[in-house]
Design a protein around this motif. Structure first.
Motif, PDB file in Angstrom:
ATOM      1  N   ALA A  32       0.820  -1.212   0.000  1.00  0.00           N
ATOM      2  CA  ALA A  32       0.000   0.000   0.000  1.00  0.00           C
ATOM      3  C   ALA A  32       0.855   1.264   0.000  1.00  0.00           C
ATOM      4  N   VAL A  33       1.943   1.248   0.749  1.00  0.00           N
ATOM      5  CA  VAL A  33       2.827   2.416   0.814  1.00  0.00           C
ATOM      6  C   VAL A  33       3.435   2.691  -0.562  1.00  0.00           C
ATOM      7  N   SER A  53      -6.640   4.649   4.184  1.00  0.00           N
ATOM      8  CA  SER A  53      -7.643   3.808   3.508  1.00  0.00           C
ATOM      9  C   SER A  53      -6.961   2.783   2.603  1.00  0.00           C
ATOM     10  N   THR A  54      -5.889   3.201   1.939  1.00  0.00           N
ATOM     11  CA  THR A  54      -5.148   2.268   1.083  1.00  0.00           C
ATOM     12  C   THR A  54      -4.485   1.187   1.925  1.00  0.00           C
ATOM     13  N   LEU A  55      -3.955   1.564   3.077  1.00  0.00           N
ATOM     14  CA  LEU A  55      -3.375   0.576   4.000  1.00  0.00           C
ATOM     15  C   LEU A  55      -4.435  -0.436   4.427  1.00  0.00           C
ATOM     16  N   GLY A  56      -5.629   0.059   4.768  1.00  0.00           N
ATOM     17  CA  GLY A  56      -6.707  -0.839   5.156  1.00  0.00           C
ATOM     18  C   GLY A  56      -7.142  -1.737   4.018  1.00  0.00           C
ATOM     19  N   ARG A  57      -7.280  -1.143   2.830  1.00  0.00           N
ATOM     20  CA  ARG A  57      -7.724  -1.914   1.662  1.00  0.00           C
ATOM     21  C   ARG A  57      -6.765  -3.048   1.340  1.00  0.00           C
ATOM     22  N   ILE A 114     -13.998  -3.958   0.722  1.00  0.00           N
ATOM     23  CA  ILE A 114     -14.530  -2.882  -0.116  1.00  0.00           C
ATOM     24  C   ILE A 114     -14.928  -1.615   0.651  1.00  0.00           C
ATOM     25  N   PRO A 115     -15.348  -1.661   1.922  1.00  0.00           N
ATOM     26  CA  PRO A 115     -15.598  -0.379   2.610  1.00  0.00           C
ATOM     27  C   PRO A 115     -14.355   0.516   2.644  1.00  0.00           C
ATOM     28  N   PHE A 116     -13.168  -0.084   2.786  1.00  0.00           N
ATOM     29  CA  PHE A 116     -11.934   0.703   2.735  1.00  0.00           C
ATOM     30  C   PHE A 116     -11.734   1.283   1.338  1.00  0.00           C
ATOM     31  N   ASP A 117     -12.127   0.514   0.326  1.00  0.00           N
ATOM     32  CA  ASP A 117     -11.991   0.964  -1.069  1.00  0.00           C
ATOM     33  C   ASP A 117     -12.902   2.160  -1.340  1.00  0.00           C
TER      34      ASP A 117
END
Length: 269
Positions: free
Chosen positions: A94-95, A144-148, A196-199
């Motif tokens: 994600a980073v 959010s990208t980290l979570g996704r 998908i909620p993170f997305d």
């Protein structure tokens, strides 16, 4: 697969039926994009994924193997260790990918014709000039990208390798291939449904804000709460169908290629 990604983003950034640009359903979205933006509209923001895909996948699988080795030194069970290694690989990935995602989403959200919108490099320069490299600029939506990616890869790797080891192998190469493909397909599908909620939060943060110059969606969980409060819990699953269509079979292919190619490399190198 990129047209499905464009459609997914368009659904995730629209704010309910009151949005004047709201798409009614999947086929309406495809028809409207084609009618207003022609075939190239489905390939908006294609350059950032092309540039990021190879290093992104390399980081994902390389770090997964490294985390997996490190976790053998811990008291975690092998099954849990695979999921934790997947989580670590997803967070690392994600980073690397987030700046590319910021540029991609901003281009995909643009409804101008393909020839009228800025190039990927021009858009990146515009974002950097306006907001810099930080969490309001080229790295906005990082949480959010980290979570996704973290959630997706935790389930993706954990489910695939645990279930694959639990189901007996087949001596028939074709059946064995189908066994692995089916497990990979289910793995990619479940991972997409959970993350998908993170997305959606990521698309809201990285996409255009409802009022220009006024930031409404700021952080991951604040964005999720806003979407839930204003549009209902189903809004957190916007874009799920095109996401599954892309990452279900795509996830299966990726794991199979990884397994067969890495196996060949280990045997021949």
């Amino acid at each position: 697969m990129h047209p499905l990604d464009v459609v997914k983003t368009r659904f995730q950034i629209q704010r309910g039926s009151s949005d004047p640009n709201s798409y009614k359903n999947l086929s309406d979205c495809f028809r409207t994009i084609y009618r207003n933006e022609r075939i190239f509209g489905f390939y908006k923001g294609i350059l950032p994924p092309i540039l990021a895909e190879t290093p992104k996948r390399a980081v994902k699988f390389f770090t997964f193997e490294q985390y997996k080795k490190l976790l053998t030194l811990t008291p975690l069970s092998p099954g849990v260790a695979l999921s934790v290694a997947g989580l670590g690989a997803g967070l690392t990935e994600a980073v690397v990918v987030n700046p590319f995602e910021v540029v991609k989403v901003s281009l995909q959200a643009n409804r101008d014709s393909f020839t009228e919108q800025p190039t990927s490099f021009a858009q990146a320069r515009r974002i950097i000039k306006a907001d810099g490299f930080g969490l309001r600029g080229l790295n906005k939506g990082l949480t959010s990208t980290l979570g996704r990616h973290g959630v997706f890869n935790m389930i993706y790797f954990g489910f695939y390798f645990n279930v694959k080891d639990a189901i007996p192998t087949s001596p028939d190469p074709t059946l064995e291939f189908m066994r692995k493909f089916a497990i990979g397909l289910v793995s990619g599908t479940i991972s997409s449904c959970v993350n998908i909620p993170f997305d959606v939060a990521k698309s809201r943060i990285q996409g255009p804000q409802p009022v220009p110059g006024e930031i409404k969606y700021r952080t991951c969980f604040q964005s999720m709460t806003l979407v839930y409060r204003e549009e209902g819990y189903l809004a957190l699953y916007k874009g799920l169908v095109p996401k599954i269509m892309r990452l279900g079979p795509g996830g299966a292919v990726m794991l199979l290629v990884y397994e067969y190619v890495s196996g060949w490399l280990q045997n021949n190198w």
